[in-house]
Design a protein around this motif. Structure first.
Motif, short mmCIF file in Angstrom:
data_model
loop_
_atom_site.label_atom_id
_atom_site.label_comp_id
_atom_site.label_asym_id
_atom_site.label_seq_id
_atom_site.Cartn_x
_atom_site.Cartn_y
_atom_site.Cartn_z
N ALA A 1 0.83 -1.20 0.00
CA ALA A 1 0.00 0.00 0.00
C ALA A 1 0.87 1.26 0.00
CB ALA A 1 -0.93 -0.01 1.21
N LEU A 2 1.96 1.25 0.77
CA LEU A 2 2.88 2.39 0.76
C LEU A 2 3.55 2.55 -0.60
CD1 LEU A 2 4.58 2.06 4.27
CD2 LEU A 2 2.83 3.70 3.56
N ALA A 3 3.93 1.43 -1.22
CA ALA A 3 4.51 1.51 -2.57
C ALA A 3 3.51 2.12 -3.54
CB ALA A 3 4.92 0.11 -3.04
N GLY B 1 -6.54 4.28 -3.77
CA GLY B 1 -7.00 5.45 -3.03
C GLY B 1 -6.55 6.75 -3.66
N TYR B 2 -5.28 6.81 -4.07
CA TYR B 2 -4.79 8.06 -4.66
C TYR B 2 -5.42 8.30 -6.03
CZ TYR B 2 -1.88 11.79 -6.39
OH TYR B 2 -1.45 12.99 -6.91
N VAL C 1 -7.56 11.68 -6.93
CA VAL C 1 -7.33 12.57 -8.07
C VAL C 1 -8.59 12.64 -8.94
CG1 VAL C 1 -6.00 12.90 -10.20
CG2 VAL C 1 -4.85 12.21 -8.10
N GLY C 2 -9.22 11.49 -9.17
CA GLY C 2 -10.45 11.50 -9.96
C GLY C 2 -11.52 12.38 -9.35
N ARG C 3 -11.63 12.34 -8.03
CA ARG C 3 -12.63 13.18 -7.36
C ARG C 3 -12.27 14.66 -7.51
NH1 ARG C 3 -13.54 15.31 -2.22
NH2 ARG C 3 -15.75 15.31 -1.59
N TYR D 1 -7.75 10.58 -13.08
CA TYR D 1 -6.31 10.39 -12.92
C TYR D 1 -5.65 10.06 -14.25
CZ TYR D 1 -1.92 8.04 -12.03
OH TYR D 1 -0.62 7.65 -12.08
N PHE D 2 -6.27 9.20 -15.05
CA PHE D 2 -5.66 8.78 -16.31
C PHE D 2 -5.65 9.93 -17.32
CE2 PHE D 2 -7.50 5.07 -14.24
CZ PHE D 2 -6.37 4.29 -14.10
#
Length: 393
Positions: free
Chosen positions: A194-196, A242-243, A247-249, A258-259
């Motif tokens: 998850a951190l990666a 999650g990230y 970004v999408g939100r 995001y894409f």
């Protein structure tokens, strides 16, 4: 029957804990050699900068992507600008863990953002080298593990391990997550994955590796697996997902935003069409030295992946390296940066590490010559990329 005092001491839980923290035999010498090699790389950059009258701090901490991460650490997200062609590029393309660590370090230590970024990168590089070593030692023992770490530190683009980039942090999370998978520590593997996923877009490779390894374990044990396996596999993709959704939100398009952000940076899934056009143009018109080297590194990486598969290592290693390689081949972007994206793919180096150990057994002088040549080339080329190269690193 009584137990001898020596045996009682060796079985003491305090002794067991102390031994676990010591790590496998040979870890510290291998870490020292790899650190010395990368410090020599930093020194080579400093020497060239001094000769040119340039700031070494600029080369190490304020080049290319480093500028974006430092800006996010100081000002948060929200910066955008319009490029030629009308596309709007935003800093949402850069994942948050590294800049957040820079901000956190600055809150407790009186250093500049650039210095904080370097301290975190250098510390993460040491942790990454340890992670690479313990994976190699678990699979093939001390000699192969040492060769694996030294090969990893001698990659043509390993100069990024001494810059304010995310590759050291990502490799550290990935290597220790894969080691946790090999040891059956699923909660640790999932948390590090998850951190990666919060470190780089390619962090999804670690999550996929953990999930696939967990699925293989479920099949092997016919579903009779501990609950922590399911939890670890479920947690693994949460950082990346999650990230991406965050970004999408922010963009107003939850699943595609995001894409679209990445597409504005010319990073999109094109199944290798852009890479083929680049190689064709390079063959027809030539280019700076970084371009043919990048093509060579990617081509050799494909060969090494085939050799890795022939050795039939644990599935997690194959999947991790395979997904990273697939992203490099199938996603567009500056080709000169693609070898950097493969620096974390250390499992690809297992076959040549084993070959070097075999060469050492038959001819130590030849093995030292090969290793020394690779190290010298890495130092020279890394200094060129960091100081003299004009292509995106």
């Amino acid at each position: 029957m009584s137990t001898s005092p020596a045996l009682r001491r060796s079985s003491s839980p305090h002794v067991a804990r102390r031994r676990r923290w010591q790590g496998p035999p040979g870890l510290l010498p291998a870490l020292a050699l790899a650190s010395a090699l990368r410090l020599a790389g930093v020194a080579a950059v400093a020497v060239i900068d001094h000769a040119l009258g340039r700031s070494t701090t600029t080369s190490l901490a304020h080049s290319w992507d480093s500028v974006w991460y430092l800006h996010i650490a100081e000002h948060g997200y929200g910066t955008r600008f319009r490029v030629v062609g009308g596309a709007v590029q935003t800093d949402w393309a850069f994942f948050p863990l590294y800049p957040e660590l820079i901000r956190a370090l600055r809150d407790v230590v009186p250093v500049s953002p650039g210095q904080a970024g370097l301290l975190i990168a250098w510390g993460a590089a040491a942790l990454a080298a340890c992670g690479v070593y313990v994976v190699g030692h678990h699979l093939h023992g001390r000699a192969v593990a040492t060769a694996l770490v030294l090969l990893w530190a001698s990659l043509p683009h390993s100069v990024v391990l001494g810059l304010a980039y995310t590759e050291p942090l990502f490799t550290a999370c990935a290597a220790w997550s894969l080691y946790a998978v090999l040891k059956g520590r699923w909660l640790t593997a999932g948390a590090l994955a998850a951190l990666a996923g919060l470190t780089r877009p390619s962090g999804i490779a670690v999550a996929v590796a953990v999930v696939v390894a967990a699925a293989c374990e479920v099949v092997r044990r016919r579903g009779r697996v501990p609950g922590r396996l399911w939890i670890g596999a479920g947690v693994a993709p949460l950082g990346w997902v999650g990230y991406v959704l965050w970004v999408g939100r922010r963009t107003g398009d939850l699943f595609h935003g995001y894409f679209r952000v990445q597409s504005a940076w010319n990073s999109r899934l094109d199944f290798g069409a852009g890479s083929l056009r680049f190689v064709k143009a390079l063959l027809l018109h030539g280019g700076r030295v970084a371009f043919p080297v990048a093509v060579l590194v990617v081509a050799v990486s494909v060969l090494l992946f085939c050799l890795l598969c022939l050795e039939r290592p644990p599935p997690a290693l194959v999947v991790f390296a395979g997904v990273l390689l697939l992203l490099v081949l199938a996603v567009s972007g500056p080709f000169s940066s693609k070898p950097r994206f493969l620096v974390p793919a250390f499992p690809l180096l297992i076959p040549p590490a084993r070959a070097i150990v075999r060469a050492w057994c038959s001819s130590p002088a030849r093995a030292v010559l090969v290793g020394g040549t690779l190290a010298a080339m890495s130092l020279a080329y890394g200094a060129y990329l960091a100081v003299l190269g004009h292509e995106p690193l």
